[in-house]
Design an enzyme around this catalytic site. Sequence first.
Site, PDB file in Angstrom:
ATOM      1  N   ASN A   8       0.871  -1.179   0.000  1.00  0.00           N
ATOM      2  CA  ASN A   8       0.000   0.000   0.000  1.00  0.00           C
ATOM      3  C   ASN A   8       0.909   1.231   0.000  1.00  0.00           C
ATOM      4  O   ASN A   8       1.463   1.599   1.034  1.00  0.00           O
ATOM      5  CB  ASN A   8      -0.891  -0.043   1.254  1.00  0.00           C
ATOM      6  N   TRP A   9       1.041   1.828  -1.171  1.00  0.00           N
ATOM      7  CA  TRP A   9       1.962   2.968  -1.289  1.00  0.00           C
ATOM      8  C   TRP A   9       1.404   4.249  -0.689  1.00  0.00           C
ATOM      9  O   TRP A   9       2.112   5.254  -0.614  1.00  0.00           O
ATOM     10  CB  TRP A   9       2.297   3.217  -2.763  1.00  0.00           C
ATOM     11  N   LYS A  10       0.121   4.249  -0.351  1.00  0.00           N
ATOM     12  CA  LYS A  10      -0.527   5.469   0.186  1.00  0.00           C
ATOM     13  C   LYS A  10      -0.286   6.639  -0.778  1.00  0.00           C
ATOM     14  O   LYS A  10      -0.455   6.473  -1.972  1.00  0.00           O
ATOM     15  CB  LYS A  10      -0.045   5.739   1.606  1.00  0.00           C
ATOM     16  N   HIS A  86      -9.656   1.509   4.854  1.00  0.00           N
ATOM     17  CA  HIS A  86      -8.370   1.685   5.556  1.00  0.00           C
ATOM     18  C   HIS A  86      -8.556   2.685   6.699  1.00  0.00           C
ATOM     19  O   HIS A  86      -9.319   3.644   6.573  1.00  0.00           O
ATOM     20  CB  HIS A  86      -7.303   2.186   4.571  1.00  0.00           C
ATOM     21  N   GLU A  88      -6.856   5.046   7.692  1.00  0.00           N
ATOM     22  CA  GLU A  88      -6.567   6.451   7.348  1.00  0.00           C
ATOM     23  C   GLU A  88      -7.756   7.095   6.637  1.00  0.00           C
ATOM     24  O   GLU A  88      -7.948   8.307   6.721  1.00  0.00           O
ATOM     25  CB  GLU A  88      -5.285   6.523   6.504  1.00  0.00           C
ATOM     26  N   GLU A 162      -5.633  -4.665  10.847  1.00  0.00           N
ATOM     27  CA  GLU A 162      -4.621  -3.626  11.009  1.00  0.00           C
ATOM     28  C   GLU A 162      -4.919  -2.813  12.271  1.00  0.00           C
ATOM     29  O   GLU A 162      -5.676  -1.824  12.212  1.00  0.00           O
ATOM     30  CB  GLU A 162      -4.651  -2.682   9.804  1.00  0.00           C
ATOM     31  N   GLY A 168       2.205   2.574  10.826  1.00  0.00           N
ATOM     32  CA  GLY A 168       3.168   3.662  10.655  1.00  0.00           C
ATOM     33  C   GLY A 168       3.852   4.095  11.936  1.00  0.00           C
ATOM     34  O   GLY A 168       4.454   5.164  11.987  1.00  0.00           O
ATOM     35  N   SER A 205       3.172  -1.812  10.567  1.00  0.00           N
ATOM     36  CA  SER A 205       4.624  -1.823  10.827  1.00  0.00           C
ATOM     37  C   SER A 205       5.293  -3.153  10.493  1.00  0.00           C
ATOM     38  O   SER A 205       6.166  -3.615  11.229  1.00  0.00           O
ATOM     39  CB  SER A 205       4.905  -1.392  12.272  1.00  0.00           C
ATOM     40  N   GLY A 226       2.791  -0.939   4.432  1.00  0.00           N
ATOM     41  CA  GLY A 226       2.815   0.466   4.031  1.00  0.00           C
ATOM     42  C   GLY A 226       4.240   0.930   3.818  1.00  0.00           C
ATOM     43  O   GLY A 226       4.849   0.678   2.772  1.00  0.00           O
ATOM     44  N   GLY A 227       4.812   1.581   4.820  1.00  0.00           N
ATOM     45  CA  GLY A 227       6.142   2.195   4.715  1.00  0.00           C
ATOM     46  C   GLY A 227       7.205   1.314   4.080  1.00  0.00           C
ATOM     47  O   GLY A 227       7.930   1.758   3.176  1.00  0.00           O
TER      48      GLY A 227
HETATM   49  P1  PGA Z   1       2.663   0.545   7.744  1.00  0.00           P
HETATM   50  O1  PGA Z   1       1.231   0.731   7.091  1.00  0.00           O
HETATM   51  O2  PGA Z   1       3.241  -0.747   7.202  1.00  0.00           O
HETATM   52  O3  PGA Z   1       3.463   1.756   7.299  1.00  0.00           O
HETATM   53  O4  PGA Z   1       2.483   0.491   9.212  1.00  0.00           O
HETATM   54  C1  PGA Z   1       0.367  -0.356   6.931  1.00  0.00           C
HETATM   55  C2  PGA Z   1      -0.929   0.101   6.316  1.00  0.00           C
HETATM   56  O5  PGA Z   1      -1.363   1.218   6.584  1.00  0.00           O
HETATM   57  O6  PGA Z   1      -1.559  -0.619   5.527  1.00  0.00           O
END
Ligand code: PGA
Length: 243
Positions: A8-10, A86, A88, A162, A168, A205, A226-227
Amino acid sequence: MQKLIVANWKMNPASLKEAVHLAKACDKTEVVIAPPFVFLEAVSRVLKKASLGAQDVFWNGDGPWTGEISLRQLKGLRAKYVIIGHSERRKLGETDEVIAKKVTAALKSGLTVMLCVGENWDVRKEGKKAAYDFVRRQIVKDLAVLKKLKIGKFKKLIVAYEPVWAIGTGKNDDPADAALMAGFIKETLAADLAAIGSRVLYGGSVTGRNARGFLTLPEVDGVLVGGASLNPAEFKKIVAAGQ
Ligand code: PGA
């Protein structure tokens, strides 16, 4: 079985050139890459092994919906997966009612839905029972449509657990706790919605260092990253841990 690794590149990367470079570096089987909408087409062109995913979609069909993206547009770009709900997006005000509409429309369109659920820290600090109750409520509200769909559809549903406090933050969940929650999610899908056969992922994470801890658990069918998905060397380690 090879586990599913979702990138997930956001809202990253900043340029088209970087997006194409990253997509080529992460193009592996049993990988889903979910870039921002603006890079979907370019990423779709370069992927040979990985599948394309979107980070969101609108629930209504074609029409005058400023700023939204339709299922038909995603399918036209050969997207096979879509992330819905998600945390976010929930933080930006997306409700369970809206998420349920998106899930319903996406499943009916034939895309594979990756529904994200998970408790925040206020809930988790009350204890695990509170976290389980919270996740169960999200599942029942967001996936109410499953009761009406035929059994074959459930393979097109993935639930990503999640915990919001792990996203994050560098504080991943304990793999043993994530395994228990993944098992609980599968039980809830079966008991409350008669849905069997959906995969459950862990997200929050995940890194090259901790991925194996999650991916070797039988209850966890993959990870949502994500990251660490923005760093090809790191991402390759995660993919290797899932094989
Ligand atoms: P993260 O994000 O790996 O940066 O914690 C995961 C996500 O939001 O899907």
